[in-house]
Scaffold this motif. Structure first.
Motif, PDB file in Angstrom:
ATOM      1  N   VAL A   1       0.710  -4.539   1.298  1.00 27.35           N
ATOM      2  CA  VAL A   1       0.863  -3.761   2.528  1.00 27.35           C
ATOM      3  C   VAL A   1      -0.163  -4.281   3.529  1.00 27.35           C
ATOM      4  O   VAL A   1      -1.354  -4.007   3.401  1.00 27.35           O
ATOM      5  N   ASP A   2       0.298  -5.048   4.498  1.00 25.30           N
ATOM      6  CA  ASP A   2      -0.613  -5.693   5.439  1.00 25.30           C
ATOM      7  C   ASP A   2      -1.488  -4.723   6.219  1.00 25.30           C
ATOM      8  O   ASP A   2      -2.629  -5.029   6.530  1.00 25.30           O
ATOM      9  N   ASP A   3      -0.963  -3.540   6.547  1.00 25.03           N
ATOM     10  CA  ASP A   3      -1.738  -2.628   7.382  1.00 25.03           C
ATOM     11  C   ASP A   3      -2.588  -1.633   6.582  1.00 25.03           C
ATOM     12  O   ASP A   3      -3.188  -0.736   7.138  1.00 25.03           O
ATOM     13  N   SER A   4      -2.689  -1.810   5.251  1.00 20.83           N
ATOM     14  CA  SER A   4      -3.572  -0.956   4.463  1.00 20.83           C
ATOM     15  C   SER A   4      -4.976  -1.554   4.496  1.00 20.83           C
ATOM     16  O   SER A   4      -5.152  -2.730   4.835  1.00 20.83           O
TER      17      SER A   4
ATOM     18  N   PHE B   1      -3.216  -4.122   0.019  1.00 21.50           N
ATOM     19  CA  PHE B   1      -2.339  -3.786  -1.089  1.00 21.50           C
ATOM     20  C   PHE B   1      -2.488  -2.304  -1.411  1.00 21.50           C
ATOM     21  O   PHE B   1      -3.472  -1.665  -1.034  1.00 21.50           O
ATOM     22  N   VAL B   2      -1.508  -1.774  -2.111  1.00 18.35           N
ATOM     23  CA  VAL B   2      -1.553  -0.389  -2.574  1.00 18.35           C
ATOM     24  C   VAL B   2      -1.143  -0.387  -4.043  1.00 18.35           C
ATOM     25  O   VAL B   2      -0.100  -0.937  -4.396  1.00 18.35           O
ATOM     26  N   LEU B   3      -1.984   0.187  -4.895  1.00 17.80           N
ATOM     27  CA  LEU B   3      -1.620   0.344  -6.298  1.00 17.80           C
ATOM     28  C   LEU B   3      -0.679   1.537  -6.417  1.00 17.80           C
ATOM     29  O   LEU B   3      -0.938   2.598  -5.860  1.00 17.80           O
ATOM     30  N   LEU B   4       0.409   1.343  -7.121  1.00 16.75           N
ATOM     31  CA  LEU B   4       1.404   2.397  -7.306  1.00 16.75           C
ATOM     32  C   LEU B   4       1.140   3.132  -8.616  1.00 16.75           C
ATOM     33  O   LEU B   4       0.416   2.633  -9.481  1.00 16.75           O
TER      34      LEU B   4
END
Length: 195
Positions: free
Chosen positions: A14-17, A21-24
């Motif tokens: 996720v470029d704008d996080s 990245f975001v861990l699911l």
């Protein structure tokens, strides 16, 4: 620290996080922990992969703070309950990127200092607009070179960990499918991996 296996939990780029990245949520987390335990294994680190960065920019503030949180978790806190001394942890952050020559892979390992772990535990460090620096929370003062400072270079907190190649005595000749990549069933070429 000896690495015998790598598990990749579900995640999204996720470029704008803050970290890119975001861990699911991982529905297999308990199963993976149980299996590792049965094999005599435990978590000893995490891997960060990223495109080449500007010279001197090793880890982002998000990566440094996350590394400190993971080291704190692995150590069971800041102090050893048995003797009250500073906790040590074998937990390592491994950074993988394209080498300076643009052709080879660069792999480096780090830990963050006990000072960084303490500052993260006390919520002193925050993520700011410049990813190369941690921001000092307004309720704290950091002294750097004898003067108060509201930002600290991430590199100040890094300890280089040497990497030594070894052959696993536990795993041999395994050809496991790529986990958590159901959206991508192709096998990228070396050229695609470099970009």
């Amino acid at each position: 620290v000896m690495v015998e296996a790598i598990y990749e939990p579900p995640q999204e780029s996720v470029d704008d996080s803050e970290g890119g990245f975001v861990l699911l949520d991982d529905p297999n987390e308990d199963t993976v922990e149980q299996l590792a335990s049965l094999l005599g294994l435990r978590k000893v680190g995490w891997i960060i992969g990223h495109p080449p960065r500007e010279d001197g920019f090793v880890l982002s503030a998000t990566e440094v703070i996350t590394a400190a949180e993971l080291q704190l978790e692995a150590a069971g806190g800041l102090t050893n309950e048995d003797d009250g001394n500073n906790s040590t942890t074998p937990f390592v952050t491994v950074k993988v990127t394209i080498g300076d020559d643009g052709k080879n892979v660069s792999v480096e390992a780090f830990q963050v200092s006990h000072q960084c772990m303490t500052m993260v535990a006390e919520e002193v460090l925050e993520i700011g607009p410049n990813p190369g620096f941690c921001v000092v929370n307004d309720t704290f003062t950091a002294i750097q070179e004898g003067k108060p400072s509201k930002t600290l270079s991430n590199n100040f907190f890094l300890i280089v960990v040497p990497i030594v190649q070894h052959e696993s005595s536990l795993f041999c000749c395994a050809d496991f499918p790529r986990a958590n990549r159901s959206f991508d069933d192709r096998h990228p070429s070396k050229e695609e991996l470099k970009s």
